[in-house]
Motif scaffolding. Structure first.
Motif, short mmCIF file in Angstrom:
data_model
loop_
_atom_site.label_atom_id
_atom_site.label_comp_id
_atom_site.label_asym_id
_atom_site.label_seq_id
_atom_site.Cartn_x
_atom_site.Cartn_y
_atom_site.Cartn_z
N ASP A 64 0.82 -1.21 0.00
CA ASP A 64 0.00 0.00 0.00
C ASP A 64 0.86 1.26 0.00
N ASP A 65 1.91 1.27 0.79
CA ASP A 65 2.75 2.47 0.93
C ASP A 65 3.70 2.68 -0.24
N THR A 66 4.13 1.60 -0.90
CA THR A 66 5.19 1.70 -1.90
C THR A 66 4.72 1.50 -3.33
N PHE A 67 3.68 0.69 -3.54
CA PHE A 67 3.29 0.30 -4.89
C PHE A 67 1.90 0.77 -5.33
N ASP A 68 0.96 0.82 -4.41
CA ASP A 68 -0.42 1.10 -4.80
C ASP A 68 -0.57 2.51 -5.38
N HIS A 69 -1.18 2.57 -6.56
CA HIS A 69 -1.41 3.83 -7.28
C HIS A 69 -0.12 4.60 -7.49
N ARG A 70 0.94 3.88 -7.84
CA ARG A 70 2.24 4.47 -8.18
C ARG A 70 2.60 4.08 -9.60
N HIS A 71 3.63 4.74 -10.10
CA HIS A 71 4.21 4.37 -11.39
C HIS A 71 5.41 3.48 -11.08
N LEU A 72 5.31 2.20 -11.44
CA LEU A 72 6.30 1.21 -11.02
C LEU A 72 7.71 1.50 -11.54
N ASN A 73 7.82 2.21 -12.66
CA ASN A 73 9.14 2.57 -13.16
C ASN A 73 9.87 3.47 -12.16
N ASP A 74 9.13 4.20 -11.34
CA ASP A 74 9.73 5.06 -10.32
C ASP A 74 10.02 4.32 -9.02
N VAL A 75 9.48 3.11 -8.88
CA VAL A 75 9.59 2.35 -7.64
C VAL A 75 10.67 1.27 -7.72
N LEU A 76 10.74 0.57 -8.83
CA LEU A 76 11.65 -0.57 -8.97
C LEU A 76 12.93 -0.18 -9.69
N ASP A 77 14.02 -0.84 -9.34
CA ASP A 77 15.32 -0.60 -9.99
C ASP A 77 15.53 -1.50 -11.20
N VAL A 78 14.56 -2.34 -11.51
CA VAL A 78 14.62 -3.26 -12.65
C VAL A 78 13.39 -3.03 -13.53
N HIS A 79 13.36 -3.64 -14.72
CA HIS A 79 12.16 -3.56 -15.56
C HIS A 79 10.97 -4.07 -14.76
N SER A 80 9.88 -3.37 -14.82
CA SER A 80 8.72 -3.67 -13.99
C SER A 80 7.85 -4.78 -14.58
N THR A 81 8.50 -5.89 -14.91
CA THR A 81 7.77 -7.06 -15.40
C THR A 81 7.20 -7.83 -14.22
N GLY A 82 6.22 -8.66 -14.49
CA GLY A 82 5.67 -9.52 -13.44
C GLY A 82 6.74 -10.41 -12.84
N GLU A 83 7.64 -10.90 -13.69
CA GLU A 83 8.71 -11.78 -13.21
C GLU A 83 9.62 -11.06 -12.21
N ASN A 84 10.02 -9.83 -12.56
CA ASN A 84 10.88 -9.07 -11.65
C ASN A 84 10.15 -8.67 -10.37
N MET A 85 8.87 -8.37 -10.49
CA MET A 85 8.11 -8.03 -9.28
C MET A 85 7.96 -9.25 -8.37
N ALA A 86 7.73 -10.42 -8.96
CA ALA A 86 7.64 -11.64 -8.15
C ALA A 86 8.93 -11.86 -7.37
N ARG A 87 10.07 -11.66 -8.01
CA ARG A 87 11.35 -11.83 -7.32
C ARG A 87 11.52 -10.75 -6.24
N HIS A 88 11.15 -9.53 -6.56
CA HIS A 88 11.25 -8.45 -5.58
C HIS A 88 10.44 -8.77 -4.32
N PHE A 89 9.18 -9.15 -4.51
CA PHE A 89 8.33 -9.45 -3.35
C PHE A 89 8.82 -10.71 -2.62
N TYR A 90 9.33 -11.68 -3.37
CA TYR A 90 9.89 -12.87 -2.72
C TYR A 90 11.04 -12.47 -1.79
N ASP A 91 11.98 -11.69 -2.30
CA ASP A 91 13.13 -11.28 -1.49
C ASP A 91 12.69 -10.50 -0.27
N TRP A 92 11.72 -9.61 -0.43
CA TRP A 92 11.21 -8.82 0.68
C TRP A 92 10.60 -9.73 1.74
#
Length: 117
Positions: A64-92
């Motif tokens: 909610d604080d980091t991703f919801d209603h945001r532009h993911l290109n401004d949030v993630l340091d990698v391409h904002s693909t589903g695959e990269n987001m899955a890895r990001h959330f897994y690591d977190w």
């Protein structure tokens, strides 16, 4: 092995600008994302849980604080693909809950990306 999952939702925009200009994902667009975290353990804790679902509220707060209603290109340091987001959330999640075994991310009702080491 005992397994539990919990589902979280958020909406966000992104753009995969590194793709060819005629690729639909190269244009600015948005999704209603679903994130599913999976935790597993061979035994249950003294309360009969793999992990108390209430503890997973931290992931909802993070999303909610980091991703919801945001532009993911401004949030993630990698391409904002589903695959990269899955890895990001897994690591977190894994850093907080060692029982984490996988994370799935959906961009549309028919598409899922999963990270499972």
């Amino acid at each position: 092995m005992y397994r539990i999952t919990k589902e979280f939702h958020f909406s966000a925009s992104h753009q995969l600008a590194h793709l060819p200009a005629d690729h639909q994902c190269a244009r600015l667009h948005g999704h209603n994302y679903i994130v599913v975290v999976e935790l597993a353990a061979p035994t249950l804790d003294s309360d009969g849980f793999v992990r108390d679902y209430g503890e997973l509220k931290a992931l909802k707060t993070y999303i909610d604080d980091t991703f919801d209603h945001r532009h993911l290109n401004d949030v993630l340091d990698v391409h904002s693909t589903g695959e990269n987001m899955a890895r990001h959330f897994y690591d977190w999640c894994r850093a907080r809950w060692p029982e984490t075994t996988a994370v799935k991310v959906s961009e549309t009702p028919k598409t899922w990306a999963e990270y499972r080491p």
